[in-house]
Design an enzyme around this catalytic site. Structure first.
Site, short mmCIF file in Angstrom:
data_model
loop_
_atom_site.label_atom_id
_atom_site.label_comp_id
_atom_site.label_asym_id
_atom_site.label_seq_id
_atom_site.Cartn_x
_atom_site.Cartn_y
_atom_site.Cartn_z
CG ASP A 1 -9.87 -55.16 -19.45
OD1 ASP A 1 -10.72 -56.04 -19.25
OD2 ASP A 1 -8.95 -55.28 -20.27
CE LYS B 1 -14.98 -55.03 -19.89
NZ LYS B 1 -13.63 -55.13 -20.45
CG ASP C 1 -5.39 -54.08 -22.49
OD1 ASP C 1 -4.63 -54.92 -22.96
OD2 ASP C 1 -6.54 -54.37 -22.08
NE ARG D 1 -18.55 -66.51 -17.80
CZ ARG D 1 -17.77 -67.27 -18.53
NH1 ARG D 1 -17.19 -66.76 -19.60
NH2 ARG D 1 -17.55 -68.52 -18.21
N GLY E 1 -14.69 -60.15 -18.67
CA GLY E 1 -15.52 -61.17 -19.30
C GLY E 1 -15.22 -62.56 -18.82
CG ASP F 1 -10.97 -52.43 -21.93
OD1 ASP F 1 -11.86 -53.11 -21.39
OD2 ASP F 1 -9.81 -52.83 -22.09
#
Length: 1186
Positions: free
Chosen positions: A446, A814, A834, A808, A721, A838
């Site tokens: 991330d 993910k 975190d 995005r 994102g 995620d």
């Protein structure tokens, strides 16, 4: 859910095709096809039917209602019970009666344990038993006992915890008054009263509280690990009518809601009371596991109890992760089974032929049994299965678990992974994946809060086409906030012109900009007695924006269910009536609020991502182009942007929309979809005000960590994102992208795929081309948006790149990216994040790492390993991961070797005993070999060994490569251990056998009896296996030395004891080698035999190791050779007493090597290095070459 189709032009970069609110069960079932609808049945009927079947009904203050037959479910045969769980919980697995049978059942699920149980049964049969039963029983009991005791200790702790929780007290409304009951006695439909600092006993619908508007603060630390307070609100109707005890006792509402599930972020239901329906959401729920804070008392209705609560549902099924070594080890154990059967079958056939040729004619071998040769061969087969059973290592799995536990403790104790700023040590939350840390090929990270600090600071904004900046590089003093008594003094801003325009009141757009920031949010405020305001924000972004509005004169003061109060420019307080709140989610990427102004106007304020806002702007809006230009500038500066806009609404328009909104709120099916459609109706024709830009700085050490991991051939993908431009610039700033990389974008996928496939390979039935996407040499990087992830060629192209940035992307996307790489590349993956967004990615990867940052602890609670800073990842992988992998591989190779060397002596002995399944050792030696004589040294190597220290592991990242290649433990290594064991067993048997032929002891006694032979072979084996592990040990400590010498001493101590006459007198049957050890080992000839056997066994190994280090050195060998060369003293040294120049001594290594090499001595234009880094360039390059 319908996914976005990819057309010939490629996907829309800004489309978000997936949702992120699926449960784990739905994610696993997402690949399954939806059932077909029966023809002729209306779809609406099916929907209503499923809703009525799935509805969960709760009647307030009516316990008998929940025992009605319609709420009964069948448990067993005709036995039924209520579908509503009681509130007592049972997390333990065993009780007094079930512990022994259940635990044994679970342990015998392991094939190895079941195999040894079958052997034990075979040993009881007299005709085939060749070893006493205790040779198998004792090791099996030890293994089962150790595991059983561990399970018992764990379960006793769960028993104590369950008892403590079930016996907590709570006020329950019964018979018209509140009674003090234990949690276990609470039932669905009860009304309960909770006080400040009470734990919430069940999932409860909030009815009222002592605070205005039924506002209740809860701490969710036990639920999701987050320590910041959250608020919950009851419905206005229950808050007004259910404050007194008699009102609560008369409350008889019917709640219809979703079935019990594990969604912590979602609740859908309706309340039917007094002829009206009211919508219920998660904001109205108090979940079990939370704690009441800052609220004197509150009342609620129990909806889910006990095992039906969300926290208990989340404690259920987890995704089991196994390492590659685990899978390989199991396959090797199966291979050993096959080898064992083949060897036993071969020896049984040998016994059949021997008996026909020799045994049947030898009168002195007659045993009074009329058994044919074939039958004797059949019995011999089972006898050899028993004799050779130690080829399958019974203690392997227990030893592996001990090693993994120790390695996990080393990670927990590593002070260099401790973060003192928030007192957070590294934490290994699992003990089964440590060696997998040394095999990582892909890292999925991330961005926000993982690579960055997630501490937001308002930096820039653009209002009505004019840009305002807040840069420390401006040579001006920060803005003086003394004119604003409620400003946050920690907030700094450099652009004085913006403050001047706002204070003048002439720029209406600027005032409207900050008014929107102060009103359009979900922040809560605490006001201390001193008057200080403390904002409680769900995300750091919102906190930064509301704080910025506060400093520019628009101070958010308080909110209720229906109102928001702010102070505008130090004037009087204004209260706005909140008509509707259209909340943010990852699909909408925006939030809106509809307010009624004090003068009666109705206005919608909206803030969100530019991609969704620009689609909904009015054609009459101004400054679109200039704002877009400013947004691109902000993105290039790696800032997080939001567009701000508004819309004036007429009362008639709002009334019509409000009716549709209320219908959507009480919809029982697809409520979220219905609300989204209603939101779309009102969020249109918006007028643009401007955009904000927030900075999120990189964490310390991120560029260095990424550069080091890249040198270890670990490919890093960033999944975020953010906008493409923001992500790309973050990629450069954190060294993920470098100037020598060729950057490719999503549009290149189709072009490269067309070139790669060609016109002829597109026909169906053609094999997938093997030509690479990038035939030209050089580094490549891919920057792609979420819409391209459904492309077939995405994985192939991305995996050829050194770095990939996916922009995005939603949380579900993910997880999909990680799944694609795992599925098609069979690579070992690691995900690090975190936040709650995620969690899917962390659970999907082979290893999940959580960072305890600003977004709470949900990622940590779903992870396998956790720490506080991204930079600790390089130590976790390059040091702990590499060490764990090397230790485990060395342990397994040696473990298999020592068992083969021990067991195959029986094989050679069979050729001299008529294949009669006679053992070559004494029975007690076979029993204790793996338990006491050879276990400790190899266990310590698995725990402590290291070829190079931690500093060198980090300095030479290429040392990590063997783990990625799996070169230290595979079938090749397995067969090397097998042939090594065969070689050693050959020497252990035949050298003593040759030495014993036609010999005589010095006292005239022949030492060539079977028992003396068994003592010599056993003693030789113990010396060889303990000295062999000494040769394989790279890192010697006192403990290792003690273990090797201690194992040999234990062997001789136990052997002399069990060969003594005293123990034979007490137990004559089990101990038959009376005096064998003392008899044999007093002969110098036999000691020379042992020395010769050990020497011939180890000498070839020493020669092979020398040749390997000299001719085929490993990466670690090269590093050690380089260091030894550097440590060599120069040919000329001054005397110790001579004085040295402090100036000369302070210099680093010079440029002589560089000048003589002919390379350019110009400094490279790298951004961070100064003169010192350029001086150090040559040694570092040597390290990279190694």
């Amino acid at each position: 859910m319908n996914r976005h189709r990819v057309d010939s032009l490629g996907p829309d970069d800004e489309v978000m095709p997936y949702s992120d609110d699926e449960t784990d069960d739905e994610l696993e079932a997402s690949s399954e096809e939806e059932p077909e609808v029966m023809p002729g049945v209306p779809k609406l009927y099916l929907i209503l039917f499923s809703v009525s079947e799935m509805a969960w009904k709760v009647k307030a203050n009516d316990r008998p209602y929940h025992q009605l037959p319609e709420f009964q479910k069948k448990v067993f045969l005709c036995i039924k019970k209520s579908r509503y769980s009681g509130n007592d919980i049972k997390t333990y697995k065993y009780n007094v009666l079930t512990f022994l049978p259940l635990n044994l059942y679970e342990q015998f699920k392991r094939v190895a344990n079941l195999y040894f149980l079958a052997l034990l049964i075979l040993q009881i049969i007299p005709d085939i038993s060749t070893l006493p039963w205790y040779t198998t029983l004792i090791p099996l009991v030890v293994v089962l006992g150790v595991t059983g005791i561990k399970d018992l200790v764990d379960d006793l702790a769960r028993h104590r915890m369950d008892k403590e929780i079930n016996n907590r007290k709570c006020d329950v409304l019964l018979d018209g008054g509140f009674q003090d009951l234990k949690w276990r006695d609470i039932q669905v439909g009860d009304v309960v009263r909770l006080k400040k600092n009470d734990f919430i006993p069940a999932d409860i619908l909030l009815l009222s509280s002592s605070n205005p508007n039924s506002l209740t603060y809860v701490e969710t630390a036990e639920l999701d690990g987050e320590t910041n307070l959250k608020f919950r609100l009851g419905l206005r109707v229950t808050d007004e009518k259910l404050q007194e005890v008699h009102q609560l006792a008369e409350y008889n509402a019917l709640i219809e809601c979703e079935e019990p599930n594990n969604r912590l972020d979602k609740f859908v239901g309706t309340m039917l009371w007094e002829g009206e329906r009211y919508p219920l959401s998660l904001d109205n729920m108090l979940l079990r596991g939370c704690k009441i804070r800052n609220t004197e008392a509150c009342h609620g209705l129990v909806i889910f109890a006990g095992g039906d609560t969300k926290i208990m549902r989340n404690g259920g099924k987890t995704r089991f992760k196994r390492t590659k070594i685990d899978e390989l080890m199991n396959y090797m154990v199966y291979t050993i089974f096959v080898l064992l059967i083949l060897v036993a079958a071969g020896l049984a056939i040998g016994h059949t032929f021997w008996y026909e040729e020799i045994g049947a004619d030898a009168w002195y071998l007659f045993d009074n049994k009329n058994q044919g040769a074939s039958y004797r061969g059949f019995l011999s087969f089972w006898g050899y299965i028993i004799v050779l059973n130690t080829m399958v290592p019974i203690s392997l799995y227990v030893s592996v678990e001990v090693i993994r536990l120790g390695q996990s403790k080393f990670i927990n104790w590593d002070l260099q992974m401790y973060y003192p700023d928030n007192d957070t040590p590294a934490k290994a939350r699992t003990t089964t994946l440590n060696e997998q840390l040394g095999q990582i090929e892909y890292i999925f990270s991330d961005k926000t809060g993982t690579l960055t600090q997630n501490i937001m600071e308002f930096k820039k904004c653009t209002i009505a086409g004019r840009s305002y900046v807040n840069l420390e590089t401006l040579k001006t003093r920060p803005v003086d906030w003394s004119w604003n008594r409620q400003a946050d003094r920690k907030f700094t801003f450099m652009d004085h012109s913006l403050v001047a325009r706002i204070r003048s009141g002439k720029d209406k757009d600027a005032n409207e900009f900050f008014k929107l920031l102060s009103l359009c949010h979900t922040v809560m405020v605490d006001i201390f007695p001193s008057g200080e305001l403390v904002y409680q924000a769900a995300s750091p972004d919102e906190g930064a924006l509301v704080t910025a509005a506060r400093n520019f004169g628009y101070v958010f003061l308080s909110r209720t269910q229906d109102t928001i109060t702010i102070k505008e420019m130090e004037e009087e307080e204004k209260t706005y009536e909140m008509l509707a709140l259209l909340d943010f989610n990852s699909d909408r990427k925006r939030m809106s609020i509809i307010l009624k102004f004090p003068d009666g106007r109705i206005r919608l304020y909206c803030k969100g991502a530019d991609t969704v806002i620009y689609e909904r702007l009015s054609p009459n809006t101004r400054h679109k182009e200039t704002t877009q230009t400013d947004l691109d500038v902000f993105a290039n500066a790696t800032l997080r942007t939001l567009c701000l806009c508004y819309k004036d609404i007429t009362p008639a328009e709002f009334e019509a929309w409000s009716r549709a909104h209320k219908e959507a709120q009480v919809a029982m099916f697809d409520r979220d979809g219905a609300l989204d459609r209603v939101y779309e109706q009102i969020e249109s024709n918006l007028m643009l005000i401007g955009a904000s830009a927030i900075e999120d700085k990189l964490q310390d050490g991120v560029p260095e960590t990424i550069a080091t991991l890249a040198k270890a051939d670990i490919k890093i993908w960033v999944l975020t994102g953010d906008k493409k431009e923001t992500a790309e610039n973050i990629g450069y700033s954190c060294s993920l992208l470098t100037d020598d990389m060729q950057i490719h974008y999503g549009e290149d996928i189709n072009r490269q795929a067309h070139r790669r496939h060609g016109p002829q390979t597109s026909r169906q039935g053609k094999k997938k081309p093997t030509e690479p996407f990038f035939p030209a040499p050089g580094k490549n990087a891919l920057i792609i948006t979420g819409g391209w992830l459904v492309s077939i060629d995405f994985v192939d192209m991305a995996c050829e790149c050194e770095a990939v940035i996916c922009c995005r992307v939603t949380p579900k996307q993910k997880g999909n990216v990680v799944s694609l790489v795992k599925k098609y590349k069979k690579a070992v993956t690691l995900s690090i994040g975190d936040g709650a967004n995620d969690v899917n990615m962390i659970k999907t990867a082979d290893i999940g790492v959580g960072i305890s940052g600003q977004e709470g602890m949900q990622a940590v609670m779903s992870s396998d390993y956790a720490f506080a800073q991204f930079r600790f990842l390089q130590r976790l992988l390059l040091v702990h991961g590499r060490w764990s992998y090397i230790r485990m591989c060395k342990f397994l190779r040696y473990f298999f070797f020592k068992n083969f060397a021990f067991t195959l002596v029986h094989f050679w002995y069979s050729f001299f005993n008529g294949f009669s399944a006679q053992v070559a050792y004494e029975d007690w030696f076979i029993t204790l070999y793996n338990l006491a004589y050879s276990s400790l040294p190899v266990l310590l190597v698995g725990l402590l060994d290291q070829d190079v220290n931690d500093k060198l592991c980090l300095k030479f990242p290429k040392l990590y490569l063997p783990g990625q290649q799996g070169s230290l433990f595979n079938y090749k290594n397995f067969f090397i251990s097998l042939f090594h064991g065969i070689f050693i067993s050959l020497i252990i048997f035949f050298i003593p056998y040759g030495a014993f032929l036609q010999t005589m002891g010095q006292d005239g006694e022949a030492p060539s009896d079977y028992q003396s032979f068994a003592v010599v072979t056993a003693s030789s084996l113990i010396f060889i296996v303990n000295l062999q592990i000494s040769l394989d040990t790279s890192y010697w400590t006192f403990v290792n030395c003690f273990a090797v010498l201690g194992s040999i001493a234990i062997y001789f101590g136990i052997m002399f004891d069990i060969h003594s006459a005293g123990i034979h007198v007490i137990f004559p049957t089990p101990f038959t080698f009376t005096g064998a050890a003392s008899n044999a080992l007093r002969q110098p000839y036999l000691w020379l035999t042992i020395i010769l056997t050990v020497g011939i066994s180890l000498l070839p190994i020493i020669c092979i190791q020398f040749l390997h280090k000299s001719i085929w050195p490993s990466v670690g060998d090269k590093v050690q050779q380089t260091l030894e060369e550097r440590k060599k003293p120069p040919t000329f040294q001054r005397g110790q007493r001579s004085r040295r120049s402090a100036y000369a001594f302070s210099h680093s290594r010079g440029y002589a090597d560089l000048i003589s090499s002919g390379r350019s001595i110009r400094l490279r234009p790298s951004g961070r290095g100064g003169p010192q880094s350029s001086i150090r360039e040559i040694p570092q390059r040597e390290a990279e070459n190694i």
